[in-house]
Design a protein around this motif. Sequence first.
Motif, PDB file in Angstrom:
ATOM      1  N   GLY A   1      65.441  24.753   5.526  1.00  0.00           N
ATOM      2  CA  GLY A   1      65.710  23.915   4.355  1.00  0.00           C
ATOM      3  C   GLY A   1      65.779  22.429   4.612  1.00  0.00           C
ATOM      4  O   GLY A   1      66.291  21.686   3.771  1.00  0.00           O
ATOM      5  N   LEU A   2      65.242  21.958   5.755  1.00  0.00           N
ATOM      6  CA  LEU A   2      65.275  20.531   6.058  1.00  0.00           C
ATOM      7  C   LEU A   2      63.962  19.818   5.758  1.00  0.00           C
ATOM      8  O   LEU A   2      63.880  18.594   5.913  1.00  0.00           O
ATOM      9  N   LEU A   3      62.940  20.553   5.357  1.00  0.00           N
ATOM     10  CA  LEU A   3      61.625  19.934   5.142  1.00  0.00           C
ATOM     11  C   LEU A   3      60.854  20.691   4.077  1.00  0.00           C
ATOM     12  O   LEU A   3      60.882  21.933   4.033  1.00  0.00           O
ATOM     13  N   LYS A   4      60.168  19.932   3.221  1.00  0.00           N
ATOM     14  CA  LYS A   4      59.194  20.502   2.287  1.00  0.00           C
ATOM     15  C   LYS A   4      57.841  19.887   2.603  1.00  0.00           C
ATOM     16  O   LYS A   4      57.742  18.672   2.820  1.00  0.00           O
ATOM     17  N   THR A   5      56.809  20.716   2.617  1.00  0.00           N
ATOM     18  CA  THR A   5      55.479  20.263   3.005  1.00  0.00           C
ATOM     19  C   THR A   5      54.514  20.462   1.851  1.00  0.00           C
ATOM     20  O   THR A   5      54.484  21.532   1.228  1.00  0.00           O
ATOM     21  N   TYR A   6      53.710  19.423   1.589  1.00  0.00           N
ATOM     22  CA  TYR A   6      52.673  19.477   0.564  1.00  0.00           C
ATOM     23  C   TYR A   6      51.346  19.085   1.219  1.00  0.00           C
ATOM     24  O   TYR A   6      51.308  18.187   2.071  1.00  0.00           O
ATOM     25  N   VAL A   7      50.261  19.763   0.842  1.00  0.00           N
ATOM     26  CA  VAL A   7      48.961  19.484   1.456  1.00  0.00           C
ATOM     27  C   VAL A   7      47.912  19.291   0.368  1.00  0.00           C
ATOM     28  O   VAL A   7      47.980  19.910  -0.710  1.00  0.00           O
ATOM     29  N   LYS A   8      46.951  18.415   0.643  1.00  0.00           N
ATOM     30  CA  LYS A   8      45.832  18.170  -0.280  1.00  0.00           C
ATOM     31  C   LYS A   8      44.542  18.134   0.523  1.00  0.00           C
ATOM     32  O   LYS A   8      44.447  17.458   1.551  1.00  0.00           O
ATOM     33  N   ASN A   9      43.544  18.905   0.064  1.00  0.00           N
ATOM     34  CA  ASN A   9      42.221  18.895   0.678  1.00  0.00           C
ATOM     35  C   ASN A   9      41.250  18.205  -0.268  1.00  0.00           C
ATOM     36  O   ASN A   9      41.057  18.645  -1.403  1.00  0.00           O
ATOM     37  N   GLU A  10      40.634  17.135   0.205  1.00  0.00           N
ATOM     38  CA  GLU A  10      39.726  16.350  -0.630  1.00  0.00           C
ATOM     39  C   GLU A  10      38.585  15.812   0.237  1.00  0.00           C
ATOM     40  O   GLU A  10      38.826  15.066   1.192  1.00  0.00           O
ATOM     41  N   ASP A  11      37.365  16.233  -0.084  1.00  0.00           N
ATOM     42  CA  ASP A  11      36.173  15.777   0.645  1.00  0.00           C
ATOM     43  C   ASP A  11      36.317  16.022   2.147  1.00  0.00           C
ATOM     44  O   ASP A  11      36.079  15.147   2.990  1.00  0.00           O
ATOM     45  N   ASP A  12      36.718  17.260   2.491  1.00  0.00           N
ATOM     46  CA  ASP A  12      36.876  17.651   3.898  1.00  0.00           C
ATOM     47  C   ASP A  12      37.921  16.825   4.636  1.00  0.00           C
ATOM     48  O   ASP A  12      37.952  16.799   5.875  1.00  0.00           O
ATOM     49  N   ILE A  13      38.773  16.133   3.898  1.00  0.00           N
ATOM     50  CA  ILE A  13      39.865  15.373   4.509  1.00  0.00           C
ATOM     51  C   ILE A  13      41.187  16.016   4.064  1.00  0.00           C
ATOM     52  O   ILE A  13      41.421  16.205   2.873  1.00  0.00           O
ATOM     53  N   ARG A  14      42.003  16.339   5.032  1.00  0.00           N
ATOM     54  CA  ARG A  14      43.276  17.010   4.738  1.00  0.00           C
ATOM     55  C   ARG A  14      44.418  16.027   4.967  1.00  0.00           C
ATOM     56  O   ARG A  14      44.486  15.367   6.002  1.00  0.00           O
ATOM     57  N   SER A  15      45.297  15.936   3.991  1.00  0.00           N
ATOM     58  CA  SER A  15      46.453  15.038   4.106  1.00  0.00           C
ATOM     59  C   SER A  15      47.710  15.778   3.676  1.00  0.00           C
ATOM     60  O   SER A  15      47.663  16.677   2.831  1.00  0.00           O
ATOM     61  N   PHE A  16      48.825  15.379   4.276  1.00  0.00           N
ATOM     62  CA  PHE A  16      50.104  16.051   4.053  1.00  0.00           C
ATOM     63  C   PHE A  16      51.147  15.052   3.557  1.00  0.00           C
ATOM     64  O   PHE A  16      51.071  13.861   3.847  1.00  0.00           O
ATOM     65  N   ILE A  17      52.114  15.597   2.836  1.00  0.00           N
ATOM     66  CA  ILE A  17      53.354  14.876   2.539  1.00  0.00           C
ATOM     67  C   ILE A  17      54.485  15.687   3.143  1.00  0.00           C
ATOM     68  O   ILE A  17      54.655  16.869   2.823  1.00  0.00           O
ATOM     69  N   TYR A  18      55.244  15.068   4.035  1.00  0.00           N
ATOM     70  CA  TYR A  18      56.415  15.699   4.630  1.00  0.00           C
ATOM     71  C   TYR A  18      57.654  15.107   3.960  1.00  0.00           C
ATOM     72  O   TYR A  18      58.019  13.959   4.219  1.00  0.00           O
ATOM     73  N   GLU A  19      58.287  15.888   3.090  1.00  0.00           N
ATOM     74  CA  GLU A  19      59.465  15.422   2.369  1.00  0.00           C
ATOM     75  C   GLU A  19      60.720  15.895   3.098  1.00  0.00           C
ATOM     76  O   GLU A  19      61.027  17.099   3.114  1.00  0.00           O
ATOM     77  N   LEU A  20      61.424  14.972   3.714  1.00  0.00           N
ATOM     78  CA  LEU A  20      62.654  15.302   4.426  1.00  0.00           C
ATOM     79  C   LEU A  20      63.749  15.653   3.424  1.00  0.00           C
ATOM     80  O   LEU A  20      63.974  14.928   2.455  1.00  0.00           O
ATOM     81  N   GLN A  21      64.438  16.761   3.683  1.00  0.00           N
ATOM     82  CA  GLN A  21      65.551  17.182   2.837  1.00  0.00           C
ATOM     83  C   GLN A  21      66.869  16.854   3.540  1.00  0.00           C
ATOM     84  O   GLN A  21      66.981  17.007   4.759  1.00  0.00           O
ATOM     85  N   PRO A  22      67.863  16.394   2.817  1.00  0.00           N
ATOM     86  CA  PRO A  22      69.145  16.085   3.470  1.00  0.00           C
ATOM     87  C   PRO A  22      69.812  17.356   3.976  1.00  0.00           C
ATOM     88  O   PRO A  22      69.651  18.434   3.387  1.00  0.00           O
ATOM     89  N   PRO A  23      70.564  17.266   5.058  1.00  0.00           N
ATOM     90  CA  PRO A  23      71.300  18.441   5.534  1.00  0.00           C
ATOM     91  C   PRO A  23      72.478  18.742   4.625  1.00  0.00           C
ATOM     92  O   PRO A  23      72.878  17.917   3.796  1.00  0.00           O
TER      93      PRO A  23
ATOM     94  N   GLN B   1      69.383  30.173   0.147  1.00  0.00           N
ATOM     95  CA  GLN B   1      69.655  31.309  -0.732  1.00  0.00           C
ATOM     96  C   GLN B   1      68.439  32.228  -0.772  1.00  0.00           C
ATOM     97  O   GLN B   1      67.342  31.797  -1.105  1.00  0.00           O
ATOM     98  N   LEU B   2      68.647  33.491  -0.413  1.00  0.00           N
ATOM     99  CA  LEU B   2      67.559  34.465  -0.469  1.00  0.00           C
ATOM    100  C   LEU B   2      67.374  34.951  -1.906  1.00  0.00           C
ATOM    101  O   LEU B   2      68.356  35.105  -2.649  1.00  0.00           O
ATOM    102  N   PRO B   3      66.129  35.209  -2.327  1.00  0.00           N
ATOM    103  CA  PRO B   3      65.895  35.695  -3.692  1.00  0.00           C
ATOM    104  C   PRO B   3      66.472  37.093  -3.896  1.00  0.00           C
ATOM    105  O   PRO B   3      66.609  37.875  -2.949  1.00  0.00           O
ATOM    106  N   HIS B   4      66.782  37.418  -5.128  1.00  0.00           N
ATOM    107  CA  HIS B   4      67.419  38.698  -5.439  1.00  0.00           C
ATOM    108  C   HIS B   4      66.496  39.887  -5.191  1.00  0.00           C
ATOM    109  O   HIS B   4      66.989  41.005  -4.986  1.00  0.00           O
ATOM    110  N   ASP B   5      65.189  39.671  -5.213  1.00  0.00           N
ATOM    111  CA  ASP B   5      64.285  40.809  -5.006  1.00  0.00           C
ATOM    112  C   ASP B   5      64.231  41.261  -3.546  1.00  0.00           C
ATOM    113  O   ASP B   5      63.531  42.220  -3.210  1.00  0.00           O
TER     114      ASP B   5
END
Length: 467
Positions: free
Chosen positions: A90-112, A202-206
């Motif tokens: 739970g300390l990081l969220k990662t987002y990725v985008k692929n555009e014209d064979d170029i891959r870029s990421f956003i690393y969103e730091l989450q507070p502890p 938190q784990l999901p109920h399923d």
Amino acid sequence: MAQHWQELVPVDRYIVASNGLLHEYDRKILSLLYQPLIGPDCFSVYMTLWSELEENRLWSEASSHHFLMNLSGLNLKRIYEARLKLEGIGLLKTYVKNEDDIRSFIYELQPPLSPEQFFVDGMLNVYLYRKIGKNHFLRLKRFFCDREMPEQEGYEEVTKPFQDIFVSAPSNTLQYVQDHSEELDVEKGQQFIGKQSANPIQLPHDTFNFDLLVSGLGDSLVPKRSLTPKVKDAICNLAFLYNIDALQMKNIVLSAVNEKDEIDIEELRKAARDWYQFENYDKLPALVERVHPIADRVQLEEPKTQEEKLIRYLETASPLQVMKDLSGGAEPSSADLQVIEGVLLNQQLLPGVVNVLIQFAMLKTDMKLTKGYVERLAGHWARKQIRTVKEAMDLSRQEHAKYIEWSSGSAKSPAGKKQSKQKPIRTEMLPDWFDKKETTSAGNNSGSKEIEARKKEVEEMLKAFRD
């Protein structure tokens, strides 16, 4: 499952973002509470990404992963593994985008989590206690605590309320505010910089079979209304933490019901912890990876041969599942689970390697998980730094080949003495993966005979190994 180099390459770009401001106090929390659980690589990656953010900023400039490798001193594989663990805790969220064979990421730091959240979490605090021990745990608890405000005996509060100090503005001023309301709001595409609170794991109920639990409890014992969302959250986390199924959870829930027919969450946690410690000789669970890390998997494509299918299975199944499968679906005993837990924690073997070790050890000891033999084998594999399922299988074959020589008398035994007499042969089954060759032509009789002879020889070796 994809390898790290399929998910990440040095030229991929990334931007660091922060979910609210991170403060110096967060650094202490990460250093003292999280680092024992996630390890130095994860801590280094998080701190390096954090350092790329300018003071009081929520976004960084774009960088390449090659730059991150140079800053942290870690290779891409270790960075990728650290990223996955940071996401999981739970300390990081990662987002990725692929555009014209170029891959870029956003690393969103989450507070502890705050110290209070961490120490009452019900999961992370238990793992930390198991990791560092009672004395160090209590020391950290004292570090993040201070004395409560003393009793205000003899003191009288004289604080003035808001309405005694301030008055509402005249009507013309209010009209001015209404005319310029757009200027008072945040601009489109902008956000205010501030501190965000962290969300506990938190784990999901399923992930838990509540239908089976409810049918076992029955309305006469525990009303359905007692299973509130908060209670269900606690049950899911406790079931994961202590590996409790729905039938075992029933008795734990019943012990936590109070006189108002409500489930006391604190009593529920205490009952679950007591049950686990009773079953595991006063030990607490430790935080380990569930299955073999993606970065150390070797089966890249859809498996075709039997050996490739087995490698895929051993890489994606947990040691508990492998134990169940070897037992025909029966739950393994607490003694067997302790042996495997010790191998995972003390020898630091990866789950897939432990899966091979389980098969190897049980098939050579008449389906018994002998603690001494398993620990000696695990210690050997740990010293050899075995990290992949393929390496573990190859090493197993090599050890069997050596034993063939010892048992046939053509080579010296491990003690340095030549064997003068071969001991009785057992009649257990061999795992398929010990036979490395595969029949390529059904019509090749000589090849088939050679393979059958080799299989028989290896099988005889395996049956005699224990004796």
